[in-house]
Design a protein around this motif. Sequence first.
Motif, PDB file in Angstrom:
ATOM      1  N   GLU A   1      42.256  -6.104-119.993  1.00 18.40           N
ATOM      2  CA  GLU A   1      42.758  -5.387-119.260  1.00 18.40           C
ATOM      3  C   GLU A   1      44.312  -5.119-119.189  1.00 18.40           C
ATOM      4  O   GLU A   1      44.716  -4.065-119.025  1.00 18.40           O
TER       5      GLU A   1
ATOM      6  N   LYS B   1      37.797  -8.952-119.442  1.00 17.76           N
ATOM      7  CA  LYS B   1      36.663  -8.874-118.797  1.00 17.76           C
ATOM      8  C   LYS B   1      35.618  -9.352-119.901  1.00 17.76           C
ATOM      9  O   LYS B   1      35.743  -8.813-121.091  1.00 17.76           O
TER      10      LYS B   1
ATOM     11  N   GLU C   1      31.214  -8.155-119.565  1.00 20.16           N
ATOM     12  CA  GLU C   1      31.210  -6.819-118.619  1.00 20.16           C
ATOM     13  C   GLU C   1      31.257  -7.425-117.079  1.00 20.16           C
ATOM     14  O   GLU C   1      30.995  -6.584-116.348  1.00 20.16           O
ATOM     15  N   THR C   2      31.081  -8.704-117.023  1.00 16.27           N
ATOM     16  CA  THR C   2      30.998  -9.202-115.664  1.00 16.27           C
ATOM     17  C   THR C   2      31.769 -10.229-115.104  1.00 16.27           C
ATOM     18  O   THR C   2      32.070 -10.390-113.908  1.00 16.27           O
ATOM     19  N   THR C   3      32.468 -11.043-115.908  1.00 15.73           N
ATOM     20  CA  THR C   3      33.338 -12.070-115.781  1.00 15.73           C
ATOM     21  C   THR C   3      34.748 -11.948-116.068  1.00 15.73           C
ATOM     22  O   THR C   3      35.106 -11.706-117.162  1.00 15.73           O
ATOM     23  N   ASN C   4      35.639 -11.869-115.105  1.00 18.30           N
ATOM     24  CA  ASN C   4      37.201 -12.090-115.336  1.00 18.30           C
ATOM     25  C   ASN C   4      37.564 -13.243-116.057  1.00 18.30           C
ATOM     26  O   ASN C   4      37.143 -14.573-115.364  1.00 18.30           O
TER      27      ASN C   4
END
Length: 753
Positions: free
Chosen positions: A581, A596, A599-602
């Motif tokens: 990002e 990411k 698709e769920t966790t930074n």
Amino acid sequence: MILNGNDPPSTIWTILNVDHLQMNNLVFIDSNPSISILKLSSIQKTDISGSKFISSRENGELLIGKKPFLIYAEMILNIILDNCQALNLSRGWISLKYTSDVSISRVKIIGNAAKTRILFVERVNEFVMDECESTGNIGGVVHLIDASSAKIGNSRFLDNQISNDNGGSVFVDSEFFVVADSIFDSNSAVNGSGGAVAVSDSTMLSIDRSTFVSNVATISGGAVAMVSVFPNSNDYSHSQITYSVFRDNGINHYPNIDKSYCKGFYSCEGSGGAISLRSIITFYNVNATGNYAVWGGAVFTSNDNRKLVDAKSFIEGNHAKIAGGGVFSINGYFDGTDLKNNSAGFYGDNMASSIQFIYAIQTTYFGIDGKYLVATNNSATLNLHLGQYAKIEILKSADYYGNLVNIFREDIEPISNSSLYIPKCDYSIIDNGINISFSEAPSQPSESKFPILLKITSRSIPITVIITPCPHGYSLQEGVCAPSFPMEVLISTSVVGVLLALISGIIIGLLITFAFRKLWKIKDKLKKLKKLEKAEEDIEKRLLKSEFHKNYGINYDPKDSIIKNKKSMNFLINSDDLKIEKKIGEGAYGSIFLAKCWETTNVAIKSFHQKSEENETNGEDFEREVSLLVNLRNPYIVTFYGVCITESKRFMVVEYCERGSLEKIINDCRSGKDFLTLSQKAQILLDISSGMKYLHGLKPKLIHRLVFTVSIVLLIDNLLRDLKPANVLINATGQAKVCDFGVCYFSIEELIF
């Protein structure tokens, strides 16, 4: 005129193709259920007035035959039933189909007991029922479907009952349905919804100046219920209830409260003591008292009713076993009404909704043997062996109205939005959460990492599931990890046999057994090592062929080991699973990015250049740090997720700490940009101490498989000496985590000497 139905023809009167048929003051006696007394078709206008329809049955005997109705009429432009009586019939009275206008007035329907409704009307333009009385009928009274408009006015429905169906007195599927100036008292729908009236979810309902008293149902809507015709439609009709009274209506069969879970409007058993409507509801001057249910003592709805309820409506003294003593609205937004003195068993005495806010989730892991292992507050990732289960609990939540929910009573359903084949999911609903496990279908390879959603009524919780290999002593059997066959049993049996057969061979037998076990273990280890190396080579080849690798355009020799430490290969992350990002920092050997993962966790990505002659030290630092991090698991150590390898770079994927380093926070505090309280400072020191205590407590045996024992001791000793604010990160909750293990520089020669 008295017409007896004992004559042999299958239909006594068949009247077709006439303009006007008038039948007045006749008496029809139903004595033969194998025939229909009247069959009418293709008539402009039919007028049946002052006639009586009675049964010859005695002592409540039911007549069973092939014809469920006494009269069949179809394709009639206009039909009038006036001042007629249907008494003690053992089957339906009239079946009307394909009729333009139906007018029923001053009709008495009393004491009938049929397997079907007394009046069955289908595909009509306009249906009007006025000044009628229906009392003591078993099987329901009116069934009206596919009508343009319908109205029941100035009528009384008393003590009617239907079983295994909806609408104790009336069921209507019409574009418009009006109930006015009518009374519904002591009607019931056994194993159904709508003790008095049930309508389809496509019907625009209007109830005006009517009274509903002591009606009961089993599933929903003690008095009035909306039932599913188009359950997946988002085009809801609008219902209006004005100047009406709902008193002492309810659900006559409470389900087991310990097993009652609400999933949505059509799956909340025991909902709406008086009214259960999916549509938008307008209330004006409505009085609802003494009604009772499981969800929504008086009213249960699923739509946005904000600003549609007037202040003159009065909802008081109703009770719900679980939630919403007065009103339960799945999506909230029910206000503007005087609600008081209502009560609920769990939450929301006056008003309640489904769960809208989730504040805390806990995941508890159990071993394959079912014994408790550990509890964690991490709800983003679920690490399980096949056959192992975990308990996911919602510890703290609230509804739209701010009611805290101590006991969670909504259904949770795992949903996969992945196009890949995933293992079979087995789950069971429990208090405040769900038990979940996975098993693999025979001969069907499954993904080892995949996303799922835990779907609640109004909310969803995203989770990444990681399926890990079976632990030591277990193997995959019938899709789950199960204990392997114990070789000791076979060996012991053989030894006992040898002892019984020939005592003189004891010593030789023991030596052979010992040697066999050693050779077996060596062979098994070699086989596993070969299989592991082949799997690692396949992973390297797939990574090198990915689009992410091709973009760098640099040749890379697959023979060069990605990571010397073989165990680290379990932490390879596909580049397709990472979405960078932005850049958030610069390190000694490359940049640091926010990304990411899955698709769920930074996550934070730390980049390294690929190992080469020019930057050999860089590559060794990368491999050393991965080899160490892969074995560190502690809440106060930055979590290591894995590595991603490209032709020109190596990426280390670790936990993202939103507030940055302690060094940055200290500088911000000095410049006045940030502030830490004394308790926050103390907590940070405690967190760092806990992390360091964990590192001090590491034993060589824990990581002996990765590198030399002496090497690890020196690495950790050097790490402790390099502790500084720049190597401490703070996450969003203020928790401190020790990081950055790339500072350890030791060669093999240095470690030896």
